[in-house]
Design a protein around this motif. Structure first.
Motif, PDB file in Angstrom:
ATOM      1  N   LYS A 190      15.958 119.037  85.284  1.00 22.79           N
ATOM      2  CA  LYS A 190      17.021 119.545  84.427  1.00 22.79           C
ATOM      3  C   LYS A 190      18.135 118.510  84.403  1.00 22.79           C
ATOM      4  N   SER A 191      18.753 118.310  83.256  1.00 23.65           N
ATOM      5  CA  SER A 191      19.851 117.356  83.228  1.00 23.65           C
ATOM      6  C   SER A 191      21.030 117.993  83.950  1.00 23.65           C
ATOM      7  N   GLN A 192      21.897 117.165  84.483  1.00 21.19           N
ATOM      8  CA  GLN A 192      22.926 117.691  85.370  1.00 21.19           C
ATOM      9  C   GLN A 192      23.845 118.716  84.715  1.00 21.19           C
ATOM     10  N   GLY A 216      23.514 105.877  64.011  1.00 18.83           N
ATOM     11  CA  GLY A 216      23.672 107.060  64.876  1.00 18.83           C
ATOM     12  C   GLY A 216      23.606 108.364  64.105  1.00 18.83           C
ATOM     13  N   ILE A 217      23.779 109.463  64.834  1.00 14.01           N
ATOM     14  CA  ILE A 217      23.654 110.778  64.205  1.00 14.01           C
ATOM     15  C   ILE A 217      24.858 111.070  63.310  1.00 14.01           C
ATOM     16  N   GLY A 218      24.577 111.776  62.207  1.00 10.60           N
ATOM     17  CA  GLY A 218      25.558 111.929  61.133  1.00 10.60           C
ATOM     18  C   GLY A 218      26.881 112.557  61.545  1.00 10.60           C
ATOM     19  N   GLU A 219      26.826 113.558  62.419  1.00 11.14           N
ATOM     20  CA  GLU A 219      28.047 114.290  62.780  1.00 11.14           C
ATOM     21  C   GLU A 219      28.950 113.485  63.726  1.00 11.14           C
ATOM     22  N   TRP A 220      28.458 112.303  64.153  1.00 15.93           N
ATOM     23  CA  TRP A 220      29.255 111.446  65.040  1.00 15.93           C
ATOM     24  C   TRP A 220      29.961 110.326  64.281  1.00 15.93           C
ATOM     25  N   ILE A 221      29.984 110.377  62.964  1.00 22.47           N
ATOM     26  CA  ILE A 221      30.507 109.257  62.179  1.00 22.47           C
ATOM     27  C   ILE A 221      31.979 108.962  62.479  1.00 22.47           C
ATOM     28  N   LYS A 259      32.821 124.701  65.179  1.00 23.65           N
ATOM     29  CA  LYS A 259      33.679 123.524  65.323  1.00 23.65           C
ATOM     30  C   LYS A 259      32.890 122.495  66.116  1.00 23.65           C
ATOM     31  N   HIS A 260      32.642 121.354  65.511  1.00 22.63           N
ATOM     32  CA  HIS A 260      31.904 120.306  66.223  1.00 22.63           C
ATOM     33  C   HIS A 260      32.901 119.363  66.897  1.00 22.63           C
ATOM     34  N   HIS A 261      32.412 118.213  67.402  1.00 20.37           N
ATOM     35  CA  HIS A 261      33.294 117.300  68.141  1.00 20.37           C
ATOM     36  C   HIS A 261      34.452 116.767  67.295  1.00 20.37           C
ATOM     37  N   ASP A 262      34.313 116.816  65.968  1.00 18.55           N
ATOM     38  CA  ASP A 262      35.384 116.285  65.115  1.00 18.55           C
ATOM     39  C   ASP A 262      36.631 117.164  65.117  1.00 18.55           C
ATOM     40  N   PHE A 269      27.211 131.133  67.811  1.00 12.73           N
ATOM     41  CA  PHE A 269      28.264 130.189  67.415  1.00 12.73           C
ATOM     42  C   PHE A 269      28.198 128.941  68.285  1.00 12.73           C
ATOM     43  N   TYR A 270      28.048 127.785  67.649  1.00 11.37           N
ATOM     44  CA  TYR A 270      28.206 126.506  68.343  1.00 11.37           C
ATOM     45  C   TYR A 270      29.697 126.211  68.398  1.00 11.37           C
ATOM     46  N   TYR A 271      30.217 125.853  69.576  1.00 10.31           N
ATOM     47  CA  TYR A 271      31.622 125.441  69.671  1.00 10.31           C
ATOM     48  C   TYR A 271      31.716 124.280  70.656  1.00 10.31           C
ATOM     49  N   ILE A 330      26.822 132.180  72.365  1.00  6.76           N
ATOM     50  CA  ILE A 330      27.757 131.090  72.134  1.00  6.76           C
ATOM     51  C   ILE A 330      27.159 129.816  72.709  1.00  6.76           C
ATOM     52  N   TRP A 331      27.123 128.819  71.861  1.00  7.59           N
ATOM     53  CA  TRP A 331      26.400 127.574  72.168  1.00  7.59           C
ATOM     54  C   TRP A 331      27.424 126.493  72.455  1.00  7.59           C
ATOM     55  N   PHE A 332      27.813 126.400  73.721  1.00  7.75           N
ATOM     56  CA  PHE A 332      28.714 125.319  74.121  1.00  7.75           C
ATOM     57  C   PHE A 332      27.887 124.043  74.256  1.00  7.75           C
ATOM     58  N   ASP A 333      28.571 122.914  74.286  1.00  7.23           N
ATOM     59  CA  ASP A 333      27.842 121.646  74.218  1.00  7.23           C
ATOM     60  C   ASP A 333      28.555 120.542  74.988  1.00  7.23           C
ATOM     61  N   THR A 334      27.794 119.552  75.386  1.00  8.37           N
ATOM     62  CA  THR A 334      28.275 118.328  76.045  1.00  8.37           C
ATOM     63  C   THR A 334      29.490 118.546  76.958  1.00  8.37           C
ATOM     64  N   PRO A 335      29.268 119.170  78.114  1.00 10.17           N
ATOM     65  CA  PRO A 335      30.385 119.472  79.015  1.00 10.17           C
ATOM     66  C   PRO A 335      31.020 118.252  79.680  1.00 10.17           C
ATOM     67  N   THR A 369      18.613 113.117  62.734  1.00 14.22           N
ATOM     68  CA  THR A 369      20.035 113.446  62.740  1.00 14.22           C
ATOM     69  C   THR A 369      20.212 114.956  62.642  1.00 14.22           C
ATOM     70  N   TRP A 370      21.352 115.433  63.117  1.00 12.78           N
ATOM     71  CA  TRP A 370      21.653 116.875  62.994  1.00 12.78           C
ATOM     72  C   TRP A 370      22.361 117.123  61.663  1.00 12.78           C
ATOM     73  N   ALA A 371      23.466 116.392  61.438  1.00 17.72           N
ATOM     74  CA  ALA A 371      24.144 116.503  60.150  1.00 17.72           C
ATOM     75  C   ALA A 371      23.427 115.624  59.134  1.00 17.72           C
TER      76      ALA A 371
HETATM   77  C1  JFZ Z   1      25.016 117.212  71.225  1.00 19.92           C
HETATM   78  C2  JFZ Z   1      25.983 116.741  70.150  1.00 19.92           C
HETATM   79  O1  JFZ Z   1      26.703 115.634  70.608  1.00 19.92           O
HETATM   80  C3  JFZ Z   1      25.222 116.434  68.894  1.00 19.92           C
HETATM   81  O2  JFZ Z   1      26.094 116.020  67.880  1.00 19.92           O
HETATM   82  C4  JFZ Z   1      24.461 117.668  68.441  1.00 19.92           C
HETATM   83  O3  JFZ Z   1      25.370 118.702  68.096  1.00 19.92           O
HETATM   84  C5  JFZ Z   1      23.526 118.124  69.548  1.00 19.92           C
HETATM   85  C6  JFZ Z   1      22.838 119.422  69.235  1.00 19.92           C
HETATM   86  O4  JFZ Z   1      24.237 118.300  70.782  1.00 19.92           O
HETATM   87  O5  JFZ Z   1      24.251 116.108  71.626  1.00 19.92           O
HETATM   88  C7  JFZ Z   1      23.540 116.135  72.781  1.00 19.92           C
HETATM   89  C8  JFZ Z   1      23.815 116.974  73.829  1.00 19.92           C
HETATM   90  C9  JFZ Z   1      23.018 116.951  74.981  1.00 19.92           C
HETATM   91  C10 JFZ Z   1      21.954 116.086  75.056  1.00 19.92           C
HETATM   92  C11 JFZ Z   1      21.677 115.241  74.000  1.00 19.92           C
HETATM   93  C12 JFZ Z   1      22.484 115.256  72.873  1.00 19.92           C
HETATM   94  N1  JFZ Z   1      21.128 116.073  76.183  1.00 19.92           N
HETATM   95  O6  JFZ Z   1      21.325 116.863  77.141  1.00 19.92           O
HETATM   96  O7  JFZ Z   1      20.152 115.306  76.229  1.00 19.92           O
END
Ligand code: JFZ
Length: 433
Positions: free
Chosen positions: A6-8, A54-59, A104-107, A148-150, A202-207, A268-270
């Protein structure tokens, strides 16, 4: 059994998550739609006529766009071909049971009306209506669970929370992040979970470097307002309800915890105009059936264009998947994972009552052999046609005689009706692995 690393960011308290029944719908449904949509969708991978990697939403970050200039993208956000009812209908007709949308994404731009920050669709764009409110209504109409992704950690529009100074891209400060949490992120999550009725996930992301107390602040707020809500593992610090696999990654062996794989249709996601790396529908049906066999969920992404329309390439693929699901969905919904912990090169197995579903996505020549299944097989047939399949025993192998051509080239299901609960001689299987 062997479980994948599992990733950390991503561990969960397995016991806590499995002791509750709030995961039940999620384990039964298995298949969801992810939607990445925001100001970035208008760029289609380009900034000032220059193609950005890179991925579109990171522009925003990849092109090092000054915050004020990025914010101007709001002025052209008219969503003239957006039909959120059609998004929800597409999910429904594809056999998906839940949706997760980027609120709300990273932007830092909110697709909902926020009283605490005016960088949002109602206050900052000519579209000026709350897209999340409209989408939630559509999802209810089609009986879809709502997620919800936030982006709770990075916010590139907020100084101190990753934003504002691209020469030092990670412009974090202790004080800035605290302000961001107190004045934007926590209040917005409260708005999202208060103003739209029952929310299922609720879908939190990239902590990133979040501290445990900070992850818990989001978790506790979410559970406080929506007691049955499912919180994604990427809230950070092992406090979420399930593990999010690394993007586009499926486990090699069956894990013993709840997991979900977020997956893109291309790279890409976006939406990105130049990304033509579309996966085939057959490949995605392998991913879906394989995920179910491995006891996990498959969250398949669409990235609508800047005008809100869904790329035709995505619609076409979802049509194939939806048609397949109309015939075969019982192998996914409410099905138990494979009794085997190992993977098969021809596909995956799901299980329900006295039925084993062999979901064959890579057609073997003439015969398929399964090693280590101890049960007597009473009946074997193709799910779609009902036509019988001949089986025989050769020692520890159960052998199925198959036609040269797959009846369904994407994924053919063979049903085995067995005597009793499946019994697998795992020790033997392991030896052969
Ligand atoms: C994240 C976001 O940065 C990206 O834009 C997109 O929304 C995606 C669904 O989630 O990107 C990640 C987050 C975690 C990993 C990889 C990309 N990971 O754990 O490998």
């Amino acid at each position: 059994c062997n479980i994948p690393q599992k990733s950390q960011d991503n561990k969960v308290d397995v016991e806590a998550s499995q002791s509750t029944d709030k995961m039940e719908w999620w384990r039964n449904d298995r298949f969801g739609m992810f939607i990445h949509f925001g100001l970035y969708s208008q760029c289609e991978g380009y900034w000032k006529d220059e193609s950005i990697g890179g991925i579109g939403e990171w522009i925003f970050k990849h092109a090092k766009i000054p915050v004020d200039e990025y914010k101007e993208l709001a002025n052209t956000f008219t969503c003239e071909n957006m039909d959120v009812d059609a998004w929800a209908k597409l999910a429904k007709e594809s056999g998906m049971k839940y949706v997760v949308i980027t609120t709300k994404h990273h932007d830092g731009f909110a697709l909902f009306h926020s009283k605490v920050n005016d960088f949002n669709v109602v206050d900052a764009t000519p579209y000026s209506k709350d897209i999340i409110a409209e989408f939630v209504e559509a999802c209810r109409k089609y009986d879809l669970k709502i997620g919800f992704y936030y982006s709770q950690y990075q916010d590139w529009s907020y100084q101190g929370a990753g934003g504002n100074n691209w020469d030092k891209p990670y412009a974090w400060s202790k004080e800035g992040f605290k302000n961001y949490m107190d004045e934007k992120a926590l209040p917005q999550v409260r708005e999202l979970l208060t103003n739209y009725g029952k929310i299922d996930m609720i879908w939190f992301d990239t902590p990133g470097k979040m501290k445990k107390e900070e992850s818990e602040a989001f978790l506790n707020l979410a559970k406080d307002v929506q007691p049955k809500i499912i919180v994604s593992g990427r809230v950070g610090n092992d406090v979420g309800d399930y593990v999010q696999m690394e993007d586009n990654d499926l486990p090699k062996r069956r894990p013993d915890f709840d997991w979900e794989a977020p997956v893109t249709m291309n790279h890409t996601w976006a939406y990105k105009r130049d990304d033509h790396h579309w996966k085939s529908a057959g490949y995605m049906l392998w991913q879906l059936t394989y995920s179910a066999a491995m006891g996990g969920n498959y969250l398949l992404n669409i990235g609508p264009k800047g005008d809100g329309s869904v790329p035709q390439e995505s619609v076409n693929r979802l049509k194939v998947i939806g048609d397949w699901m109309k015939v075969n969905s019982e192998v996914i919904y409410e099905a138990d994972p494979s009794p085997f912990v190992n993977a098969f090169n021809w596909g995956g197995i799901t299980h329900k009552g006295n039925k084993l579903y062999l979901n064959i996505t890579d057609w073997p020549k003439r015969q398929l052999s399964i090693f280590g299944l101890q049960n007597k097989v009473n009946k074997a047939y193709f799910l779609a046609s009902g036509d019988a399949v001949e089986t025989s025993r050769e020692g520890e192998y159960l052998v199925l005689a198959l036609p040269d051509e797959a009846p369904d080239r994407n994924a053919t299901v063979v049903v085995l009706e067995i005597e009793g609960e499946p019994i697998v001689n795992q020790a033997l299987v392991q030896k052969l692995d």
